[in-house]
Write an enzyme that holds these catalytic residues in place. Structure first.
Site, mmCIF file in Angstrom:
data_model
loop_
_atom_site.group_PDB
_atom_site.id
_atom_site.type_symbol
_atom_site.label_atom_id
_atom_site.label_comp_id
_atom_site.label_asym_id
_atom_site.label_seq_id
_atom_site.Cartn_x
_atom_site.Cartn_y
_atom_site.Cartn_z
ATOM 1 C CD GLU A 122 7.634 -0.266 7.856
ATOM 2 O OE1 GLU A 122 6.696 -0.982 7.462
ATOM 3 O OE2 GLU A 122 7.852 0.885 7.419
ATOM 4 C CG ASP A 159 -0.004 -4.141 1.897
ATOM 5 O OD1 ASP A 159 -0.288 -4.866 2.866
ATOM 6 O OD2 ASP A 159 0.771 -3.161 1.973
ATOM 7 C CG ASP A 205 -0.314 0.021 2.516
ATOM 8 O OD1 ASP A 205 0.929 -0.059 2.573
ATOM 9 O OD2 ASP A 205 -1.030 0.108 3.531
HETATM 10 O O1 KIV Z 1 3.329 -1.360 1.756
HETATM 11 C C1 KIV Z 1 4.528 -1.666 1.789
HETATM 12 O O2 KIV Z 1 5.291 -1.406 0.866
HETATM 13 C C2 KIV Z 1 5.017 -2.360 2.966
HETATM 14 C C3 KIV Z 1 6.490 -2.555 3.108
HETATM 15 C C4 KIV Z 1 7.101 -1.317 3.616
HETATM 16 C C5 KIV Z 1 6.800 -3.735 3.956
HETATM 17 O O3 KIV Z 1 4.245 -2.739 3.802
#
Ligand code: KIV
Length: 299
Positions: free
Chosen positions: A197, A98, A59
């Site tokens: 993270e 995501d 996301d």
């Molecule tokens: O959305 C994303 O790119 C992420 C990464 C930072 C792990 O969740």
């Protein structure tokens, strides 16, 4: 629009899709897992050719692709659109779709319905969501629907406001213990992997050793079972500051900037296009064409 082929085909056909259990095997063997974000088909093809195991349609698209200030505004429909582009060219890597903010917080049913859309409409192999606590039940519900689910704790950008901004997490003993317990709960609920993270390396290392599922770190040190970086960060696709945990492997923004300036200068000076960029018409046809034009002008 260019008539050139999109991207050269790889020299050898890509082997089949990576089986999901292979990620657990990699952890047991001590083989590191490489994950990168991608948001379009050419990027996914390059990531596949480079041999990554996981492509995350993150996301973060909200910020690096759509120009938003945070990840919060991107919609499920937008994520499905981007995921579909990525899954068209990522053959071997598992594509992680995501779940965006708002697509899973309300209930387990909402989370399962959104995960199904990412898989059925976007072609994602598995999905990812952020958080623990109430989100443990979302992870369980999705896993029980036979969809692989990756969890994500530490700095969870969808709740950055609540966390007090984009800052490292788990920096007190209590906070570190909470992260460890959250990780265990997410594993028990059926997550197949866990993104950590912006977590201190020592804490991420302890969490990694305490879990059977792989951890994928971003700003979480070298002891994680794998690493992930955002495409635009890794390739230096924008100017300005990047977070501490980013290693830039290229400076594409500089290269793209100078290529575009050169193009603009060429267009203005007439240096582009050259003869080799243009099409010809047989002399005889040209003569007929010009004669027809003259005849029209005389009418
Ligand atoms: O959305 C994303 O790119 C992420 C990464 C930072 C792990 O969740």
């Amino acid at each position: 629009m260019s008539t050139r082929p999109r991207t050269p085909a790889p020299a050898t056909p890509a082997p089949g899709k990576l089986p999901l259990p292979e990620l657990g095997e990699m952890k047991r063997r001590g083989d590191k897992i490489a994950m990168v974000t991608a948001y379009d088909a050419p990027a996914a093809l390059l990531a596949d050719e480079a041999g990554v195991e996981l492509v995350l349609v993150g996301d973060t698209a909200a910020m690096v692709m759509l120009g938003h200030e945070s990840t919060v505004p991107v919609t499920l429909d937008e994520m499905i659109f981007l995921t579909r582009a990525v899954t068209r060219s990522a053959r071997r890597p598992l594509v992680v779709g995501d779940l965006p903010f708002g697509s899973y917080e309300v209930s387990d049913e909402q989370a399962v319905a959104s995960a199904i859309r990412l898989v059925k409409e976007g072609g994602a192999d598995v999905v990812k969501l952020e958080g623990a606590g109430r989100m443990v039940s979302r992870v369980r519900a999705i896993a029980e629907s036979n969809i692989g689910v990756m969890a994500h704790v530490g700095l969870t950008p969808q709740s950055a406001t609540k966390l007090g901004g984009f800052r490292a997490q788990g920096r007190t003993a209590d906070a570190a213990l909470k992260l460890l317990d959250d990780a265990a709960a997410l594993e028990e609920a059926g997550a197949f992997a866990l993104v950590l993270e912006a977590v201190p390396a020592a804490v991420a290392g302890s969490i990694t050793h305490s879990l059977a599922i792989p951890t994928i770190g971003i700003g979480a040190g070298a002891d994680c079972d794998g690493q992930v970086l955002v495409w635009h960060d890794l390739l230096g696709m924008y100017q300005g500051r990047t977070p501490r945990f980013v290693k830039r492997y290229a400076r594409l923004a500089d290269e793209i900037g100078s290529a575009l300036s050169e193009y603009v200068a060429d267009v203005r000076s007439g240096g582009f296009p050259e003869e080799r960029h243009t099409y010809t018409i047989p002399d005889e046809e040209l003569e007929h064409f010009q004669a027809a034009l003259r005849a029209r002008a005389e009418d």
